[in-house]
Design an enzyme around this catalytic site. Structure first.
Site, PDB file in Angstrom:
ATOM      1  N   ASP A 147       0.841  -1.189   0.000  1.00 43.83           N
ATOM      2  CA  ASP A 147       0.000   0.000   0.000  1.00 43.83           C
ATOM      3  C   ASP A 147       0.879   1.243   0.000  1.00 43.83           C
ATOM      4  O   ASP A 147       1.754   1.395   0.863  1.00 43.83           O
ATOM      5  CB  ASP A 147      -0.918   0.000   1.222  1.00 43.83           C
ATOM      6  CG  ASP A 147      -2.025  -1.030   1.109  1.00 43.83           C
ATOM      7  OD1 ASP A 147      -2.703  -1.050   0.070  1.00 43.83           O
ATOM      8  OD2 ASP A 147      -2.214  -1.824   2.047  1.00 43.83           O
ATOM      9  N   ASP A 197      -6.729  -4.761  -4.744  1.00 46.03           N
ATOM     10  CA  ASP A 197      -7.234  -4.377  -3.427  1.00 46.03           C
ATOM     11  C   ASP A 197      -8.071  -3.114  -3.422  1.00 46.03           C
ATOM     12  O   ASP A 197      -8.392  -2.602  -2.370  1.00 46.03           O
ATOM     13  CB  ASP A 197      -6.042  -4.202  -2.466  1.00 46.03           C
ATOM     14  CG  ASP A 197      -6.460  -4.063  -1.014  1.00 46.03           C
ATOM     15  OD1 ASP A 197      -7.454  -4.701  -0.628  1.00 46.03           O
ATOM     16  OD2 ASP A 197      -5.817  -3.312  -0.272  1.00 46.03           O
TER      17      ASP A 197
END
Length: 1007
Positions: free
Chosen positions: A265, A375
């Site tokens: 991320d 995601d």
């Protein structure tokens, strides 16, 4: 037999504990030193040269967000001669929280990188064959990132750790191990054999003979082990397992394409500055692993992350480039970051693709062919067309497996977008994008695959993500043993494009899914962290203006076009569209930084816009009005500048009993003593927009306490309890101001001030809202009960709109109880409709209501603010300013126009007063020019991107208002397109034939 199975499985678990403990032997301590960097991370040279204080196993280190530089020195003992030797360092790692706390990057004393240090890779190879006496002199840059997860799984709790301003300074970690040790290769290989066969046996049906074959083989192998001499008897135990490992897979076995991966991320429970280091550690780890494992193929997405490595860790970058050239380190995704796709505007999604793909082309000469978004929190119906127009062919995600109501019916399918474009799409059936290649995951991938009979392969991305270091040698060992093993799916480590090519060939008639891929979860991300969302919306429109006016100034008066500045500003905005920043699901530090960056972006773009407009306006004291919106009311699209028109119309505000009437000749609105709308009449049709007996612009509060994911979710039960803010509260008031009413309302600890106005010459009611928001775990909505009966609402998305049901006939309909829309939502019935537009809101819900007098009405609500507690315990507290509007009597075209106008207000500049002709013009309403810019290659060509906005097949003409030599249809990267159907250029412009919601990019060569 049942008792035998339980006994063997229990014996295996105990044996594996002993074997794991015996993988390293004969430990020898090393000397440690430590230097704690003050504040933010320091350059590598500074960390290496620092004065290290003595440090020992057991010492505490690392306050939240700190950096410690460990120096490791030692000498390989003579007794290790001829053996494999590793350095083992445990800085206080928790293997169950890999990627979420402490990590390190190992350097040699000359500054060259060795590998990453993580909870699942706590070792550094010293030598494959010791001579004895080798010196060890290494350094570790260790990050003491705080663990922000609670108990098991994703357990988020309010914590002050997410911001260095509120985090305590006490050390978080304790050094647990620092030693040289012999690596017992045969013991490690035995461990992999036992784990793979044990995991496989556990997944096979009890009645399957293969399960019992494996259990008996494991039992015999354990009989051959001497627990007092595991290293000496491991080979014998492995020999017992050889036949079981050699049995080939069944002919019908499912095929798994295993792709090394590390989903990182770009910000989440850490700031972007830490992501820079996470990416470097992972890349160092992967390239090091590739040295010993030529079979490893690793896919990494996000051009931004590659760019960070190139800028901040050039020594790691060199290794990445080498492996990319070999075809083993594979850039994927074709986007600048793995962005959210619900909230970025259409042009922003284009730039995600163009900046990403162009980076990979420039850096590696590679044309990425897949969009890789495992995601993100749902996927817009606009995306398939943009994937195709970017030159990509495939799409991958896994997130839809998180649906809480409906199971998606396919794992491989063709996804059809707004305009009819289709892209082959795959969901990994293992339901993970960070597999360990465990027996359970591989077996689940095979059992779970929903397209059996027509297709027989799935992808398995494997590796520890979020800074966990990516693939491990244990994962590769399992993949090798499962490559062709009876009872298992066949596992092949290979490139993602190899998988997609095989899937495409195997399944040419894959089923079609039409429309958005709505995630039945994380619906709160449309609203959390309102300042971040407002910064995104404002930045997108400022970028539109800056490019438009800079291009116009370049063509009209020869001004220099700010290529580099616009490129840099776009990349800042694109980074903040990452799927945990823009959705509001990161720690407070991330959002504070994002708001600061948006402010800086806005200031610089305002400067660019002002400079371009000043150049266009010329010298003088007359006003020139600049309009960047694509539609002028009642006329053709216009994006130019002219002298201001005289305002003959006026807005009147008159008292009427206990309330007031606002009238601008196009709309007549009544407001009661509580400051609520009781009537909104469209003058053109004479129709009342509000349902009988209802009041519009009603603010409503809901308790907002989702079960698991505070910042991510609003759970359906929030609707069970509602508080209508019908009164003004203590200290509230309604006051007449110039052209409107100022309404002040208090609620709990919060205060709302709203300015209700009717813009001159516009058929809408504007509600400029200023909120001092001090509530916690509360959702604030604004509601309009509209006198429209409809089964569906049109919600703006990128380059068009989607229709969503207002009813709950099916579980799929009911699950869409909160949806994302951009600048407007429209509801209509034959002959009449209404729109609700906004300048910074994304979350909405649209429902049916009983109408007084019979029938149904339609309630449109905007989600204005939330107050989640984690991962940012002070999310959304403070002042917010936003505007939304009701547009009565609106069709979809009116909604499109007013959505743009609300977000792109007119600008005035002093100048000569002469008009500035638009560079391009269109003769057809419903065809929208989204971007006007100069070509990215610096040629000076003008690039125009437009789209059909109403969902209709239309003919239109684009007039080119400057001397030009050519007009070419291009892809999003401004390269000649293969498909030029429906586009015919002539001397003065271009004739267009557009299909519904088609996006078209034209490159116009200047004369």
């Amino acid at each position: 037999m049942h008792d035998d199975r339980q006994l063997i499985e229990g014996r295996l678990a105990r044996t594996l504990q002993r074997v794991e403990d015996a993988v390293w032997s004969d430990p020898e301590p090393v000397d440690l030193g430590r230097w704690d960097a003050p504040g933010e991370p320091v350059p590598v040279a500074e960390g290496l040269a620092a004065d290290h204080a003595p440090c020992a196993v057991g010492d505490l280190w690392g306050p939240p967000w700190g950096t410690a530089w460990f120096r490791v020195r030692g000498s390989v003992p003579e007794r290790f001669a001829g053996r494999v030797v590793d350095l083992r360092l445990d800085l206080g790692f928790d293997p169950e929280r890999t990627g979420f706390h402490a990590e390190g990057l190992v350097y040699r004393s000359d500054g060259s990188v060795v590998k990453g240090l993580h909870p699942r890779t706590q070792w550094v190879r010293v030598t494959d064959a010791a001579a004895g006496g080798e010196a060890v002199d290494l350094h570790v840059e260790a990050a003491s990132n705080p663990l922000l997860l609670g108990g098991g799984g994703f357990d988020f709790r309010p914590s002050p750790m997410g911001d260095p301003d509120t985090a305590p300074r006490d050390p978080l970690y304790r050094v647990a191990r620092a030693e040289l040790a012999v690596f017992e290769t045969e013991v490690w290989e035995l461990q992999q054999d036992l784990e793979v066969l044990g995991q496989l046996a556990a997944e096979l049906p009890l009645e399957d003979a293969r399960r019992w074959e494996l259990l008996r083989a494991l039992d015999r192998a354990m009989d051959r082990l001497d627990v007092a001499d595991l290293a000496g008897t491991a080979a014998a135990a492995r020999a017992e397992l050889g036949p079981a490992l050699a049995a080939p897979a069944r002919a019908s076995a499912h095929r798994v394409s295993a792709v090394g991966h590390a989903h990182i991320d770009s910000a989440w429970l850490w700031p972007t500055r830490e992501t820079v280091r996470k990416v470097a550690r992972t890349c160092a780890n992967v390239t090091s692993l590739m040295d010993d494992h030529p079979e490893l193929v690793f896919a990494m997405s996000s051009a931004q992350q590659f760019a960070w490595v190139r800028e901040h860790r050039p020594e790691v970058w060199e290794r990445v480039v080498e492996r990319v050239r070999e075809g083993r380190f594979v850039p994927v995704g074709g986007m600048w970051v793995e962005s959210d796709t619900n909230m970025p505007g259409g042009e922003a999604l284009v730039r995600q693709l163009t900046h990403g793909k162009r980076f990979f082309l420039d850096a590696f000469g590679i044309e990425t062919r897949e969009v890789w978004l495992p995601d993100s929190f749902g996927y817009t119906a606009a995306l398939p067309q943009l994937v195709a127009l970017s030159g990509s062919r495939w799409f991958l995600t896994q997130k839809i497996s998180w649906n809480t109501t409906n199971r998606f019916p396919h794992h491989t399918f063709r996804w059809e977008g707004l305009d009819g474009s289709r892209v082959l799409t795959h969901f990994p059936s293992a339901d993970t994008y960070g597999s360990e290649v465990s027996g359970a995951e591989v077996a689940h991938a095979a059992r779970n695959f929903l397209d059996k009979g027509a297709a027989n392969r799935s992808m398995l991305p494997f590796g520890w993500g979020d800074g966990g270091g990516g693939p491990t040698r244990e994962m590769l060992a399992r993949a090798a043993r499962l490559r062709d093993l009876d009872g298992s799916a066949r596992v092949e480590v290979e490139r993602p494009d190899t998988f997609f090519e095989q899937a495409e060939a195997e399944y040419p008639e894959a089923p079609v899914w039409v429309g958005e891929l709505y995630l039945e979860m994380h619906r709160g991300t449309y609203t959390s962290q309102a300042r971040t969302k407002q910064g995104n919306r404002r930045s997108e429109h400022l970028l539109r203006e800056a490019e438009l006016w800079a291009a116009t100034a370049s063509v009209r008066v020869g001004s220099e076009y700010p290529y580099e500045r616009l490129d840099r500003l776009w990349k800042t905005v694109l980074l903040n569209q990452f799927h945990d920043i823009l959705p509001g699901s990161s720690i407070g530090w991330v959002h504070r930084q994002a708001v600061e960056e948006y402010a800086a972006v806005a200031a610089e773009l305002e400067e660019l816009i002002a400079a371009a407009q000043a150049a266009l306006a010329g010298d003088g004291e007359a006003d020139v009005v600049f309009n960047a919106a694509p539609h002028a009311r009642g006329g053709a699209p216009a994006m130019g500048a002219d002298a201001p028109a005289a305002d003959d119309a006026a807005v009147t505000v008159t008292a009427d009993g206990d309330g007031w009437v606002l009238d601008n000749g196009l709309v007549r609105a009544r407001v009661d003593a509580d400051g609520l709308l009781t009537s909104v009449v469209d003058a053109a049709s004479g129709r009342e927009a509000l349902a009988p007996g209802s009041r519009g612009n009603r603010l409503q509060l809901h308790p907002d306490t989702p079960v698991r994911f505070d910042a991510w979710d609003v759970d359906a039960y929030y609707r069970n309890t509602v508080t209508d803010l019908d009164g003004l509260g203590d200290g509230g008031s309604v006051v007449v101001v110039d052209g409107g009413l100022r309404v002040v309302r208090t609620m709990g600890r919060s205060r709302v001030e709203q300015l209700l106005t009717l813009p001159v010459g516009e058929a809408r009611v504007d509600v400029a809202t200023d909120v001092d928001w001090q509530e916690r775990e509360t959702l604030l909505k604004a509601a309009f009960d509209l006198d429209v009966a409809t089964e569906r609402a049109a919600c703006e998305v990128q380059f068009g709109h989607v229709h969503r049901p207002t009813h709950t006939n099916t579980s799929w309909d009911a699950a869409r109880f909160e949806v994302c829309a951009h600048r407007w939502v429209h509801v209509g019935e034959p002959g009449f409709g209404a729109a609700v537009a906004n300048d910074s809101t994304y979350g909405h819900d649209v429902t049916r209501a009983d109408r007084a007098g019979g029938g149904t009405s339609t309630v449109v609500r905007l989600s204005l603010l939330r107050a989640p507690q984690s991962p940012d315990p002070v999310a959304d507290l403070g002042r917010h300013r936003m505007t939304y509007a009701l547009v009565p009597g609106a069709g979809v075209l009116d909604a499109v126009r007013e959505g743009y106008r609300l977000n792109l207000p007119l600008r005035r500049a002093r100048g000569a007063g002469a008009p500035v002709e638009p560079l391009v013009g269109l003769d057809r309403d419903g065809v929208v020019v989204e971007a006007v810019k100069l070509a990215d290659d610096g040629s000076g060509d003008v690039v125009v991107r437009l789209y059909e906005a109403l969902g209709a097949r239309v003919a239109a003409r684009l007039d080119v208002g400057f001397d030009h030599t050519s007009v070419a249809v291009t892809d999003l990267l401004e390269r000649p397109a293969d498909d030029t159907d429906g586009v015919t250029a002539d001397e003065g412009g271009v004739e267009l034939a557009l299909r519904p919601f088609q996006v078209l990019t034209l490159r116009i060569g200047r004369g």
